[in-house]
Design an enzyme around this catalytic site. Structure first.
Site, PDB file in Angstrom:
ATOM      1  N   TYR A 165       0.854  -1.188   0.000  1.00 42.81           N
ATOM      2  CA  TYR A 165       0.000   0.000   0.000  1.00 42.81           C
ATOM      3  C   TYR A 165       0.883   1.229   0.000  1.00 42.81           C
ATOM      4  CZ  TYR A 165      -3.382   3.509   1.601  1.00 42.81           C
ATOM      5  OH  TYR A 165      -4.172   4.631   1.717  1.00 42.81           O
ATOM      6  N   ASP A 198       9.319   2.791  -0.549  1.00 42.61           N
ATOM      7  CA  ASP A 198       8.318   3.480   0.255  1.00 42.61           C
ATOM      8  C   ASP A 198       8.579   3.135   1.719  1.00 42.61           C
ATOM      9  OD1 ASP A 198       6.184   4.571   1.498  1.00 42.61           O
ATOM     10  OD2 ASP A 198       4.643   3.629   0.228  1.00 42.61           O
ATOM     11  N   LYS A 253       4.592   9.059   8.594  1.00 49.45           N
ATOM     12  CA  LYS A 253       4.406   8.434   9.907  1.00 49.45           C
ATOM     13  C   LYS A 253       5.423   8.891  10.969  1.00 49.45           C
ATOM     14  CE  LYS A 253       1.260   5.111   8.138  1.00 49.45           C
ATOM     15  NZ  LYS A 253       1.229   4.338   6.919  1.00 49.45           N
TER      16      LYS A 253
HETATM   17  C1  LIG Z   1       0.553   4.787   5.570  1.00 47.33           C
HETATM   18  C2  LIG Z   1       1.301   4.542   4.326  1.00 47.33           C
HETATM   19  C3  LIG Z   1       1.218   5.406   3.217  1.00 47.33           C
HETATM   20  C4  LIG Z   1       0.243   6.553   3.171  1.00 47.33           C
HETATM   21  O1  LIG Z   1       0.498   7.513   4.128  1.00 47.33           O
HETATM   22  P1  LIG Z   1      -0.715   8.510   4.534  1.00 47.33           P
HETATM   23  O2  LIG Z   1      -0.041   9.477   5.450  1.00 47.33           O
HETATM   24  O3  LIG Z   1      -1.743   7.650   5.180  1.00 47.33           O
HETATM   25  O4  LIG Z   1      -1.198   9.132   3.283  1.00 47.33           O
HETATM   26  C5  LIG Z   1       2.049   5.187   2.144  1.00 47.33           C
HETATM   27  N1  LIG Z   1       2.898   4.157   2.132  1.00 47.33           N
HETATM   28  C6  LIG Z   1       3.000   3.286   3.158  1.00 47.33           C
HETATM   29  C7  LIG Z   1       3.989   2.189   3.087  1.00 47.33           C
HETATM   30  C8  LIG Z   1       2.176   3.450   4.271  1.00 47.33           C
HETATM   31  O5  LIG Z   1       2.222   2.548   5.255  1.00 47.33           O
END
Ligand SMILES: *Cc1c(COP(=O)(O)O)cnc(C)c1O
Length: 428
Positions: free
Chosen positions: A143, A238, A266
């Site tokens: 994701y 990511d 995060k």
């Molecule tokens: C949470 C997450 C996102 C998206 O971040 P948001 O701040 O919720 O838009 C993208 N990539 C990864 C791996 C994530 O866990």
């Protein structure tokens, strides 16, 4: 008397789609109605009815130092007194950029944004601009935020709620995204062999957290690096979850990989809405106003968010909690495995540092297909039985439990005795 979670949810359902501002919060996958939280401190959260829970969600990853960490609150309070937003450059943005680029060697330049979604969205645009190509390759079950191009075969809530693709993403956009199974080097080889000259970007979670925790096989990331180089495509890692959670900086250096582009979020926001993307200087210099690729944000680099994030980073550097967090993760994983074994419950626990996922299957979980062999009904039952015992787990199978520096051995003991009871009930 203040309203109960149930009252609030009822009203929320009338006013907010599904009653929540982000889908997985709704408890749809685990049944029941969500707990409305009022307060948090350390690794505890309290609901609106005053009931305390031991928290393993940590706001879905950011709160590696726990809730309401004193130093973070002080920094935010101080920053706030000086004004909350300027829309002009501020010193703390330079400090943040310095901290991030020093910690992640492949990140020579960085741009702050306000969410992980914005970070990956911008990385996709930049990769397409820099390569003059359109195709994106992603792995099933990863994701990367709710970016149109990256919602194809996505993990987290998309997987939890069983939403196939997503209505609203034009076919023309979805058709530019190629999906491979995670951890399958030969599938990567094939997709590059077939389409390599047209691929702009391969994006991966270096350790997956959004199909539950899935650890990359030896050489998987090295293969990704090698193939993207050979075909002139870019590699984006990511690290929105993994960045500063598994060690100070990115997890990519643990695997000996340098990404062309890295996305963050995060933890680096310390509980505020923050994301970042960065990488090679020649790529980042294509971003406006240095270059022609447009990307902007009214609240990007917001001083309050920067102060929370930077204070979190300073504390992580000073406290260096990572080996202790890893030990805690191991203990929790081993404890859960032992408890399940005793009860005769099939359980596979994947753990990496301070993130872990229990899957209700006896098979190893190495990709989305094997993750979806987990008995999600059983996960839902387990979730509810733990909640009843005041342990707050992620309300969906395709997520990670997050440990914080506030979790103590005694918290793990409490969790494991609740898990033993829950497993015994499940087995009955
Ligand atoms: C949470 C997450 C996102 C998206 O971040 P948001 O701040 O919720 O838009 C993208 N990539 C990864 C791996 C994530 O866990």
């Amino acid at each position: 008397m203040s309203p109960s979670s149930r009252d609030l949810f009822e009203e929320a359902l009338r006013l907010i789609p599904g009653g929540v501002n982000s889908p997985v919060r709704a408890f749809k996958a685990v049944g029941g109605s969500p707990v409305f939280l009022a307060r948090g401190k350390g690794c505890s959260v309290w609901d609106v009815e005053g009931r305390e829970y031991l928290d393993y969600v940590g706001s879905w990853g950011p709160l590696i130092l726990g809730h309401a960490r004193e130093e973070v609150l002080d920094a935010v309070t101080n920053a706030m007194q000086r004004g909350t937003s300027f829309g002009a450059p501020t010193e703390i943005e330079v400090e943040m950029a310095r901290a991030l680029t020093e910690a992640i060697p492949s990140m020579r330049k960085v741009r702050m944004v306000s969410s992980g979604t914005e970070a990956t969205l911008s990385a996709v645009r930049l990769a397409r601009a820099a390569t003059g190509r359109d195709l994106i390759v992603k792995a099933e079950g990863c994701y990367h935020g709710h970016v149109d191009a990256l919602l194809v075969a996505a993990g987290s809530g998309v997987a939890t709620l069983g939403i196939p693709g997503t209505p609203g993403v034009p076919r023309a956009v979805a058709s530019q995204t190629l999906v491979v199974p995670y951890n399958d080097s030969s599938a990567l080889g094939e997709v590059f062999q077939r389409h390599g000259e047209r691929i702009a970007l391969l994006i991966l979670e270096p350790v997956a957290g959004n199909m539950g925790v899935v650890i990359p096989k030896k050489d998987y990331l090295a293969t990704a690096r090698e193939l993207t180089r050979r075909y002139g495509a870019l590699l984006a890692l990511d690290e929105v979850i993994t960045g500063f959670r598994l060690q100070y900086g990115g997890v990519q250096s643990l695997f000996g990989i340098d990404a062309d582009l890295t996305t963050l979020g995060k933890v680096i926001g310390g509980g505020f809405p923050v994301g970042a993307y960065g990488g090679r200087a020649d790529l980042m210099d294509r971003i406006a106003p240095a270059g022609p690729v447009y990307q902007a944000g009214t609240l990007s680099g917001n001083p309050i968010a920067m102060s929370a994030g930077l204070t979190t980073l300073h504390l992580l550097k000073r406290l260096d909690p990572y080996s202790r967090l890893e030990q805690l993760g191991k203990s929790l994983a081993e404890g859960l495995r032992a408890a399940a074994r005793e009860a005769g419950i099939a359980l596979t626990v994947n753990v990496f540092g301070s993130m872990l996922t229990p899957f209700f299957t006896s098979e190893p979980v190495t990709d989305f297909r094997s993750a979806s062999r987990s008995d999600v009904t059983r996960y839902a039952d387990f979730f509810m039985k733990m909640l009843k015992r005041n342990i707050y787990l992620p309300p969906g199978q395709y997520e990670a439990l997050f440990l914080s520096t506030c979790h103590r051995d005694s918290d793990l003991d409490r969790t494991l005795s609740a898990a033993r009871e829950a497993f015994a009930e499940l087995a009955a």
